[in-house]
Design an enzyme around this catalytic site. Structure first.
Site: not given
Ligand SMILES: NC(=O)c1ccc[n+]([C@@H]2O[C@H](COP(=O)([O-])OP(=O)(O)OC[C@H]3O[C@@H](n4cnc5c(N)ncnc54)[C@H](OP(=O)(O)O)[C@@H]3O)[C@@H](O)[C@H]2O)c1
Length: 264
Positions: A13-16, A18, A20, A141, A154
């Protein structure tokens, strides 16, 4: 040690961009078929193009959709199919004075950083259990354990994610499916590079800028430089592999020694 993920399908997920994107590349390099996710078809298309250039012949699947919504998550799960490896990488962060973060923003952070991971796990874990093999990785994190005053909203979500991982590892006990979290430390992504230059002299070349940033703003780091996204990806690829079969319910650090603890 040879890591071979051929025949396995992974959803990141969120791999477009950075971390990911680096994880997607690492898994594809190990032979997995990888479903790449971002909110739009355009951003996913750009990522697929870049990955295809880097790794010609890689088996890549476009899985666009906003997984913070039920409908978007459904589309992504449909595109990914029977994934054997789920990497819940999506996470948003941003510094804000704690007393200015209102209920809506707290809820938004919970929805995006915690609930998406639960939702995707709920979608894919039953199939993994049925097939008696699977890997779920949650990207946490250092902020999960060293809660930053400027990002309490966060840090809390990342602490929650550790609990989600441990809990779902129990749910998957004895099935051949492992669930772990990876505690990433300060990493060199586009967003973080911009953040560094907000704090140090913009005229400094990158190597010098990051040294100053680490010395003055992240002195706890034993690495004394930012982590490269590939370094996080290496741990994820290992944990995704059959070689990591006895590691479950854990929180493994790739934090450059940032968290001052002798336990992993
Ligand atoms: N960077 C660090 O120093 C650091 C340190 C510790 C932990 N982490 C964790 O590592 C993970 C990745 O961080 P990063 O810095 O690499 O992230 P990033 O560069 O900000 O990338 C975020 C990714 O998430 C996608 N995205 C955002 N909202 C989405 C949604 N609702 N549905 C689907 N995709 C969505 C974006 O794609 P589109 O824009 O294409 O939608 C993008 O690919 C996060 O969980 C973060 O908390 C990062």
């Amino acid at each position: 040690m040879r890591i071979d993920l051929s025949g396995r399908t992974a959803l990141v997920t969120g791999s477009t961009q950075g971390i990911g994107l680096a994880i997607a590349l690492g898994l594809a390099r190990a032979g997995a078929r990888v479903a790449v996710n971002g909110r739009t078809g355009e951003s996913v298309g750009r990522a697929l193009e870049g990955l295809g250039r880097e790794l010609p012949g890689a088996e890549l699947v476009a899985a666009p959709g906003d997984i913070a919504t039920d409908e978007g998550a459904r589309r992504v799960l449909d595109a990914a199919g029977h994934a054997d490896i789920l990497v819940n990488n999506l996470g948003i962060f941003g510094a804000r004075p704690a007393l200015e973060v209102d209920d809506d923003e707290w809820r938004h952070y919970f929805e995006v950083n915690v609930l998406t991971a639960v939702r995707m796990t709920r979608g894919l874990l039953p199939g993994m259990k049925e097939r008696a093999w699977g890997r779920v990785l949650n990207i946490a994190s250092d902020s999960a354990v060293v809660v930053p005053a400027e990002m309490i909203h966060y840090g809390v979500t990342k602490t929650a994610l550790l609990s989600v991982s441990r809990g779902f590892a129990k749910e998957a006990a004895g099935t051949g499916v492992t669930v772990n979290s990876v505690i990433a430390g300060p990493t060199h992504t586009g967003g973080v590079e911009e953040f560094v230059y907000q704090l140090v002299d913009r005229d400094l070349p990158w190597e010098e800028a990051q040294r100053v940033f680490m010395r003055e703003h992240r002195p706890q780091s034993l690495l004394q430089r930012l982590i490269e996204p590939e370094e996080i990806a290496n741990m994820v690829v290992y944990l995704s592999s059959p070689l990591a079969s006895a590691t479950t319910g854990g929180a493994l650090r790739v934090d450059g020694g940032y968290v001052d603890s002798i336990l992993p």
